[in-house]
Design a protein around this motif. Structure first.
Motif, PDB file in Angstrom:
ATOM      1  N   ASN A  84       9.137 -23.879 -30.223  1.00  0.00           N
ATOM      2  CA  ASN A  84       9.112 -23.914 -31.684  1.00  0.00           C
ATOM      3  C   ASN A  84      10.434 -23.451 -32.304  1.00  0.00           C
ATOM      4  N   LEU A  85      11.351 -22.969 -31.482  1.00  0.00           N
ATOM      5  CA  LEU A  85      12.636 -22.469 -31.973  1.00  0.00           C
ATOM      6  C   LEU A  85      13.666 -23.593 -31.979  1.00  0.00           C
ATOM      7  N   PRO A  86      14.685 -23.483 -32.838  1.00  0.00           N
ATOM      8  CA  PRO A  86      15.763 -24.471 -32.801  1.00  0.00           C
ATOM      9  C   PRO A  86      16.397 -24.501 -31.407  1.00  0.00           C
ATOM     10  N   GLU A  87      16.757 -25.694 -30.941  1.00  0.00           N
ATOM     11  CA  GLU A  87      17.294 -25.855 -29.588  1.00  0.00           C
ATOM     12  C   GLU A  87      18.548 -25.023 -29.334  1.00  0.00           C
ATOM     13  N   ASP A  88      19.385 -24.870 -30.367  1.00  0.00           N
ATOM     14  CA  ASP A  88      20.655 -24.161 -30.177  1.00  0.00           C
ATOM     15  C   ASP A  88      20.513 -22.640 -30.298  1.00  0.00           C
ATOM     16  N   LEU A  89      19.307 -22.133 -30.578  1.00  0.00           N
ATOM     17  CA  LEU A  89      19.095 -20.686 -30.723  1.00  0.00           C
ATOM     18  C   LEU A  89      18.903 -20.035 -29.355  1.00  0.00           C
ATOM     19  N   LYS A  90      19.687 -19.016 -29.092  1.00  0.00           N
ATOM     20  CA  LYS A  90      19.568 -18.223 -27.860  1.00  0.00           C
ATOM     21  C   LYS A  90      19.077 -16.835 -28.268  1.00  0.00           C
ATOM     22  N   PRO A  91      17.745 -16.629 -28.338  1.00  0.00           N
ATOM     23  CA  PRO A  91      17.213 -15.359 -28.841  1.00  0.00           C
ATOM     24  C   PRO A  91      17.568 -14.172 -27.943  1.00  0.00           C
ATOM     25  N   GLU A  92      17.882 -13.047 -28.594  1.00  0.00           N
ATOM     26  CA  GLU A  92      18.190 -11.794 -27.902  1.00  0.00           C
ATOM     27  C   GLU A  92      17.412 -10.669 -28.565  1.00  0.00           C
ATOM     28  N   VAL A 111      13.698 -10.048 -33.278  1.00  0.00           N
ATOM     29  CA  VAL A 111      13.245 -10.402 -31.936  1.00  0.00           C
ATOM     30  C   VAL A 111      12.951  -9.103 -31.198  1.00  0.00           C
ATOM     31  N   LYS A 112      11.706  -8.946 -30.759  1.00  0.00           N
ATOM     32  CA  LYS A 112      11.290  -7.718 -30.082  1.00  0.00           C
ATOM     33  C   LYS A 112      11.382  -7.863 -28.561  1.00  0.00           C
ATOM     34  N   GLU A 113      10.991  -9.041 -28.043  1.00  0.00           N
ATOM     35  CA  GLU A 113      11.057  -9.314 -26.603  1.00  0.00           C
ATOM     36  C   GLU A 113      11.343 -10.792 -26.404  1.00  0.00           C
ATOM     37  N   VAL A 114      12.024 -11.102 -25.300  1.00  0.00           N
ATOM     38  CA  VAL A 114      12.269 -12.495 -24.929  1.00  0.00           C
ATOM     39  C   VAL A 114      11.683 -12.705 -23.539  1.00  0.00           C
ATOM     40  N   GLU A 115      10.750 -13.654 -23.447  1.00  0.00           N
ATOM     41  CA  GLU A 115      10.137 -13.988 -22.167  1.00  0.00           C
ATOM     42  C   GLU A 115      10.500 -15.429 -21.822  1.00  0.00           C
ATOM     43  N   ASP A 117       8.878 -18.286 -21.638  1.00  0.00           N
ATOM     44  CA  ASP A 117       8.401 -19.393 -22.465  1.00  0.00           C
ATOM     45  C   ASP A 117       8.106 -19.006 -23.917  1.00  0.00           C
ATOM     46  N   LYS A 118       8.316 -17.735 -24.257  1.00  0.00           N
ATOM     47  CA  LYS A 118       8.012 -17.307 -25.626  1.00  0.00           C
ATOM     48  C   LYS A 118       8.932 -16.165 -26.053  1.00  0.00           C
ATOM     49  N   VAL A 119       8.930 -15.935 -27.360  1.00  0.00           N
ATOM     50  CA  VAL A 119       9.677 -14.829 -27.961  1.00  0.00           C
ATOM     51  C   VAL A 119       8.667 -14.016 -28.758  1.00  0.00           C
ATOM     52  N   ILE A 120       8.733 -12.694 -28.652  1.00  0.00           N
ATOM     53  CA  ILE A 120       7.846 -11.835 -29.434  1.00  0.00           C
ATOM     54  C   ILE A 120       8.638 -11.382 -30.659  1.00  0.00           C
ATOM     55  N   ILE A 121       8.076 -11.692 -31.823  1.00  0.00           N
ATOM     56  CA  ILE A 121       8.733 -11.475 -33.113  1.00  0.00           C
ATOM     57  C   ILE A 121       8.028 -10.339 -33.854  1.00  0.00           C
ATOM     58  N   ASP A 122       8.816  -9.513 -34.538  1.00  0.00           N
ATOM     59  CA  ASP A 122       8.280  -8.427 -35.362  1.00  0.00           C
ATOM     60  C   ASP A 122       8.678  -8.693 -36.812  1.00  0.00           C
ATOM     61  N   ALA A 123       7.682  -8.937 -37.663  1.00  0.00           N
ATOM     62  CA  ALA A 123       7.935  -9.208 -39.078  1.00  0.00           C
ATOM     63  C   ALA A 123       7.779  -7.964 -39.949  1.00  0.00           C
ATOM     64  N   ASN A 124       7.566  -6.795 -39.330  1.00  0.00           N
ATOM     65  CA  ASN A 124       7.529  -5.549 -40.097  1.00  0.00           C
ATOM     66  C   ASN A 124       8.923  -5.274 -40.660  1.00  0.00           C
ATOM     67  N   HIS A 125       8.983  -4.590 -41.798  1.00  0.00           N
ATOM     68  CA  HIS A 125      10.272  -4.126 -42.312  1.00  0.00           C
ATOM     69  C   HIS A 125      10.875  -3.208 -41.258  1.00  0.00           C
ATOM     70  N   GLN A 126      12.193  -3.237 -41.119  1.00  0.00           N
ATOM     71  CA  GLN A 126      12.848  -2.416 -40.089  1.00  0.00           C
ATOM     72  C   GLN A 126      12.559  -0.926 -40.240  1.00  0.00           C
ATOM     73  N   LEU A 127      12.241  -0.480 -41.437  1.00  0.00           N
ATOM     74  CA  LEU A 127      11.973   0.941 -41.663  1.00  0.00           C
ATOM     75  C   LEU A 127      10.470   1.250 -41.741  1.00  0.00           C
ATOM     76  N   ALA A 128       9.630   0.259 -41.467  1.00  0.00           N
ATOM     77  CA  ALA A 128       8.175   0.498 -41.478  1.00  0.00           C
ATOM     78  C   ALA A 128       7.828   1.538 -40.408  1.00  0.00           C
ATOM     79  N   GLY A 129       6.935   2.446 -40.763  1.00  0.00           N
ATOM     80  CA  GLY A 129       6.491   3.471 -39.826  1.00  0.00           C
ATOM     81  C   GLY A 129       7.424   4.662 -39.720  1.00  0.00           C
TER      82      GLY A 129
END
Length: 142
Positions: A84-92, A111-115, A117-129
């Protein structure tokens, strides 16, 4: 001398820190931050800290997460298939991305984790918690 109150337009200089002393934002070297007290333009705890200050006053406000960006929510951490990600994106891990919502609005995510076949995304505000500490100086009530 007048005190800042709900409805007043104010200007403040500030430095925002985490409990460990890490500075995450500051108006140092910039124009003061302008906002209207009590209008919901600022996090709740920052608004409350400025309310009642006089021009020239300085204070340190400790703002718990609940009065800042809220607690981190597990429902805002999710998997995205790499297909589902753009082909040219190399997630880190730690990379900041923008995700489009159905209404077209862009939401910042991390980007929280890169596996394989998938990427784990965190949509929380960076200062949440996180509890925040702000050094605040009221510069102007206008």
């Amino acid at each position: 001398m007048p005190k800042a109150k709900a409805g007043d337009s104010v200007k403040v200089h500030y430095t925002g820190k985490l409990k460990d002393g890490t500075v995450f934002d500051s108006s140092e070297g910039r124009e003061p931050l302008a906002f209207q007290v009590g209008a919901g333009q600022m996090i709740k705890g920052f608004d409350a800290a400025v309310d009642g200050m006089e021009v020239g006053d300085t204070k340190t406000a400790e703002i718990p997460a609940a009065e800042a960006y809220g607690e981190a929510r597990q429902d805002l951490i999710f998997d995205v298939p790499k297909s589902n990600l753009p082909e040219d994106l190399k997630p880190e891990v730690g990379q900041q991305l923008a995700m489009s919502q159905p209404n077209g609005q862009q939401v910042p995510v991390t980007v929280k984790e890169v596996e394989e076949d998938k990427v784990i995304i965190d949509a929380n505000h960076q200062l949440a918690g996180k509890d925040l500490i702000f050094d605040i100086q009221l510069v102007e009530i206008g």
